[in-house]
Design a protein around this motif. Sequence first.
Motif, PDB file in Angstrom:
ATOM      1  N   TYR A 142       0.840  -1.202   0.000  1.00  0.00           N
ATOM      2  CA  TYR A 142       0.000   0.000   0.000  1.00  0.00           C
ATOM      3  C   TYR A 142       0.874   1.251   0.000  1.00  0.00           C
ATOM      4  CZ  TYR A 142      -3.205   3.647   1.442  1.00  0.00           C
ATOM      5  OH  TYR A 142      -3.919   4.812   1.502  1.00  0.00           O
ATOM      6  N   SER A 143       1.851   1.292   0.898  1.00  0.00           N
ATOM      7  CA  SER A 143       2.731   2.459   0.973  1.00  0.00           C
ATOM      8  C   SER A 143       3.538   2.621  -0.305  1.00  0.00           C
ATOM      9  CB  SER A 143       3.679   2.338   2.170  1.00  0.00           C
ATOM     10  OG  SER A 143       2.948   2.451   3.374  1.00  0.00           O
ATOM     11  N   GLY A 144       3.991   1.493  -0.860  1.00  0.00           N
ATOM     12  CA  GLY A 144       4.735   1.550  -2.113  1.00  0.00           C
ATOM     13  C   GLY A 144       3.893   2.078  -3.260  1.00  0.00           C
ATOM     14  N   LEU A 145       2.660   1.582  -3.368  1.00  0.00           N
ATOM     15  CA  LEU A 145       1.771   2.052  -4.439  1.00  0.00           C
ATOM     16  C   LEU A 145       1.364   3.515  -4.247  1.00  0.00           C
ATOM     17  CD1 LEU A 145      -0.512  -1.070  -5.031  1.00  0.00           C
ATOM     18  CD2 LEU A 145       1.278  -0.163  -6.539  1.00  0.00           C
ATOM     19  N   ARG A 146       1.146   3.906  -3.005  1.00  0.00           N
ATOM     20  CA  ARG A 146       0.791   5.305  -2.746  1.00  0.00           C
ATOM     21  C   ARG A 146       1.934   6.237  -3.160  1.00  0.00           C
ATOM     22  NH1 ARG A 146      -0.439   6.880   3.260  1.00  0.00           N
ATOM     23  NH2 ARG A 146       1.722   6.295   3.393  1.00  0.00           N
ATOM     24  N   GLN A 147       3.145   5.877  -2.780  1.00  0.00           N
ATOM     25  CA  GLN A 147       4.313   6.693  -3.147  1.00  0.00           C
ATOM     26  C   GLN A 147       4.493   6.701  -4.662  1.00  0.00           C
ATOM     27  OE1 GLN A 147       5.991   8.453  -0.950  1.00  0.00           O
ATOM     28  NE2 GLN A 147       7.488   9.291  -2.357  1.00  0.00           N
ATOM     29  N   LEU A 148       4.305   5.561  -5.281  1.00  0.00           N
ATOM     30  CA  LEU A 148       4.417   5.460  -6.739  1.00  0.00           C
ATOM     31  C   LEU A 148       3.372   6.347  -7.412  1.00  0.00           C
ATOM     32  CD1 LEU A 148       5.534   4.085  -9.313  1.00  0.00           C
ATOM     33  CD2 LEU A 148       3.886   2.261  -8.915  1.00  0.00           C
ATOM     34  N   ALA A 149       2.135   6.294  -6.935  1.00  0.00           N
ATOM     35  CA  ALA A 149       1.065   7.091  -7.546  1.00  0.00           C
ATOM     36  C   ALA A 149       1.304   8.585  -7.365  1.00  0.00           C
ATOM     37  CB  ALA A 149      -0.287   6.697  -6.946  1.00  0.00           C
ATOM     38  N   LEU A 150       1.646   8.993  -6.162  1.00  0.00           N
ATOM     39  CA  LEU A 150       1.860  10.420  -5.912  1.00  0.00           C
ATOM     40  C   LEU A 150       3.092  10.942  -6.643  1.00  0.00           C
ATOM     41  CD1 LEU A 150       0.962  10.598  -2.112  1.00  0.00           C
ATOM     42  CD2 LEU A 150      -0.386  11.420  -4.040  1.00  0.00           C
ATOM     43  N   GLY A 151       4.184  10.203  -6.547  1.00  0.00           N
ATOM     44  CA  GLY A 151       5.407  10.619  -7.247  1.00  0.00           C
ATOM     45  C   GLY A 151       5.247  10.580  -8.751  1.00  0.00           C
ATOM     46  N   GLY A 152       4.566   9.536  -9.249  1.00  0.00           N
ATOM     47  CA  GLY A 152       4.316   9.426 -10.683  1.00  0.00           C
ATOM     48  C   GLY A 152       3.432  10.562 -11.183  1.00  0.00           C
ATOM     49  N   ALA A 153       2.419  10.917 -10.387  1.00  0.00           N
ATOM     50  CA  ALA A 153       1.534  12.028 -10.757  1.00  0.00           C
ATOM     51  C   ALA A 153       2.315  13.343 -10.789  1.00  0.00           C
ATOM     52  CB  ALA A 153       0.362  12.128  -9.793  1.00  0.00           C
ATOM     53  N   ALA A 154       3.160  13.564  -9.802  1.00  0.00           N
ATOM     54  CA  ALA A 154       3.970  14.791  -9.775  1.00  0.00           C
ATOM     55  C   ALA A 154       4.912  14.844 -10.978  1.00  0.00           C
ATOM     56  CB  ALA A 154       4.763  14.868  -8.471  1.00  0.00           C
ATOM     57  N   ALA A 155       5.530  13.715 -11.298  1.00  0.00           N
ATOM     58  CA  ALA A 155       6.419  13.671 -12.462  1.00  0.00           C
ATOM     59  C   ALA A 155       5.628  13.894 -13.753  1.00  0.00           C
ATOM     60  CB  ALA A 155       7.152  12.332 -12.508  1.00  0.00           C
ATOM     61  N   GLY A 156       4.440  13.319 -13.836  1.00  0.00           N
ATOM     62  CA  GLY A 156       3.600  13.499 -15.019  1.00  0.00           C
ATOM     63  C   GLY A 156       3.200  14.953 -15.222  1.00  0.00           C
ATOM     64  N   VAL A 157       2.825  15.616 -14.127  1.00  0.00           N
ATOM     65  CA  VAL A 157       2.468  17.038 -14.217  1.00  0.00           C
ATOM     66  C   VAL A 157       3.690  17.860 -14.642  1.00  0.00           C
ATOM     67  CG1 VAL A 157       1.795  19.069 -12.835  1.00  0.00           C
ATOM     68  CG2 VAL A 157       0.542  16.920 -12.600  1.00  0.00           C
ATOM     69  N   THR A 158       4.840  17.547 -14.086  1.00  0.00           N
ATOM     70  CA  THR A 158       6.059  18.250 -14.454  1.00  0.00           C
ATOM     71  C   THR A 158       6.384  18.047 -15.927  1.00  0.00           C
ATOM     72  OG1 THR A 158       6.898  17.972 -12.198  1.00  0.00           O
ATOM     73  CG2 THR A 158       8.521  18.510 -13.900  1.00  0.00           C
ATOM     74  N   TYR A 159       6.254  16.821 -16.392  1.00  0.00           N
ATOM     75  CA  TYR A 159       6.507  16.525 -17.807  1.00  0.00           C
ATOM     76  C   TYR A 159       5.517  17.263 -18.703  1.00  0.00           C
ATOM     77  CZ  TYR A 159       7.524  13.960 -22.060  1.00  0.00           C
ATOM     78  OH  TYR A 159       7.879  13.632 -23.343  1.00  0.00           O
ATOM     79  N   ALA A 160       4.237  17.268 -18.297  1.00  0.00           N
ATOM     80  CA  ALA A 160       3.209  17.960 -19.086  1.00  0.00           C
ATOM     81  C   ALA A 160       3.495  19.459 -19.170  1.00  0.00           C
ATOM     82  CB  ALA A 160       1.822  17.711 -18.486  1.00  0.00           C
ATOM     83  N   LEU A 161       3.901  20.044 -18.041  1.00  0.00           N
ATOM     84  CA  LEU A 161       4.248  21.466 -18.058  1.00  0.00           C
ATOM     85  C   LEU A 161       5.467  21.728 -18.935  1.00  0.00           C
ATOM     86  CD1 LEU A 161       3.636  22.442 -14.324  1.00  0.00           C
ATOM     87  CD2 LEU A 161       2.318  23.177 -16.320  1.00  0.00           C
ATOM     88  N   GLY A 162       6.438  20.824 -18.871  1.00  0.00           N
ATOM     89  CA  GLY A 162       7.620  20.959 -19.741  1.00  0.00           C
ATOM     90  C   GLY A 162       7.236  20.901 -21.213  1.00  0.00           C
ATOM     91  N   THR A 163       6.333  20.003 -21.533  1.00  0.00           N
ATOM     92  CA  THR A 163       5.856  19.895 -22.916  1.00  0.00           C
ATOM     93  C   THR A 163       5.098  21.157 -23.314  1.00  0.00           C
ATOM     94  OG1 THR A 163       5.672  17.496 -22.700  1.00  0.00           O
ATOM     95  CG2 THR A 163       4.427  18.518 -24.481  1.00  0.00           C
ATOM     96  N   LEU A 164       4.265  21.657 -22.434  1.00  0.00           N
ATOM     97  CA  LEU A 164       3.485  22.865 -22.700  1.00  0.00           C
ATOM     98  C   LEU A 164       4.384  24.061 -22.983  1.00  0.00           C
ATOM     99  CD1 LEU A 164       0.600  24.175 -22.653  1.00  0.00           C
ATOM    100  CD2 LEU A 164       1.045  24.675 -20.246  1.00  0.00           C
ATOM    101  N   PHE A 165       5.485  24.148 -22.242  1.00  0.00           N
ATOM    102  CA  PHE A 165       6.409  25.275 -22.421  1.00  0.00           C
ATOM    103  C   PHE A 165       7.533  24.973 -23.392  1.00  0.00           C
ATOM    104  CE2 PHE A 165       4.512  26.242 -18.248  1.00  0.00           C
ATOM    105  CZ  PHE A 165       4.022  27.499 -18.532  1.00  0.00           C
ATOM    106  N   GLY A 166       7.474  23.792 -24.039  1.00  0.00           N
ATOM    107  CA  GLY A 166       8.471  23.457 -25.049  1.00  0.00           C
ATOM    108  C   GLY A 166       9.830  23.103 -24.509  1.00  0.00           C
ATOM    109  N   THR A 167       9.896  22.575 -23.277  1.00  0.00           N
ATOM    110  CA  THR A 167      11.193  22.220 -22.694  1.00  0.00           C
ATOM    111  C   THR A 167      11.281  20.750 -22.296  1.00  0.00           C
ATOM    112  OG1 THR A 167      10.433  22.879 -20.506  1.00  0.00           O
ATOM    113  CG2 THR A 167      11.583  24.545 -21.808  1.00  0.00           C
ATOM    114  N   ALA A 168      10.336  19.928 -22.702  1.00  0.00           N
ATOM    115  CA  ALA A 168      10.303  18.521 -22.308  1.00  0.00           C
ATOM    116  C   ALA A 168      11.408  17.750 -23.003  1.00  0.00           C
ATOM    117  CB  ALA A 168       8.946  17.902 -22.650  1.00  0.00           C
ATOM    118  N   VAL A 169      11.897  16.738 -22.322  1.00  0.00           N
ATOM    119  CA  VAL A 169      12.908  15.833 -22.871  1.00  0.00           C
ATOM    120  C   VAL A 169      12.174  14.649 -23.483  1.00  0.00           C
ATOM    121  CG1 VAL A 169      14.859  14.358 -22.315  1.00  0.00           C
ATOM    122  CG2 VAL A 169      14.556  16.510 -21.097  1.00  0.00           C
ATOM    123  N   GLY A 170      12.550  14.285 -24.685  1.00  0.00           N
ATOM    124  CA  GLY A 170      11.826  13.173 -25.341  1.00  0.00           C
ATOM    125  C   GLY A 170      12.627  12.010 -25.473  1.00  0.00           C
TER     126      GLY A 170
END
Length: 170
Positions: A142-170
């Motif tokens: 449970y703790s592992g999945l919670r950390q994975l979900a929260l961290g993955g969501a934060a990374a996803g938002v960061t990646y999306a913002l990078g893509t929006l501003f044209g700075t994402a790594v592909g």
Amino acid sequence: MAAGEYTSVASQRELVEAELDVERRELRKHPKDEEAELAALYESRGVEPELAREVARQLSRDPEQALEIHAREELGIDPGDLPSPTVAAVSSFGSFALGALLPVLPYLLGASSLWPAVLLALLGLFLCGAVVAKVTARTWWYSGLRQLALGGAAAGVTYALGTLFGTAVG
């Protein structure tokens, strides 16, 4: 991050020490009032009034013991168990350094794609959460999945913002 953690914990500790100083002054200036306050506290918890006054009187004989009891009962703190800013800073530095190394490691080993870094970072998030479960009441998965979900969501938002501003790594 370590400097911020140091400052945060040092500030919290200084606030607690200031509260302890106020309580220490009250015990010095108004010892009978503080003793009566302690007796009233014990009475409110079901101790007979005469016994509560006697316990408060005996505990109030030693100023340091009286301070510790008042701090625990009134402030909810243990004067002997204050957090260390240095330990917090070193822990923060180590955690962030390790966390930052995980997604960079595949590139240091010659990877040219984003996916090895993503997979290693997600694995690190899950393992971090699973390890935290050792000191909590949650199951490791449970703790592992919670950390994975929260961290993955934060990374996803960061990646999306990078893509929006044209700075994402592909």
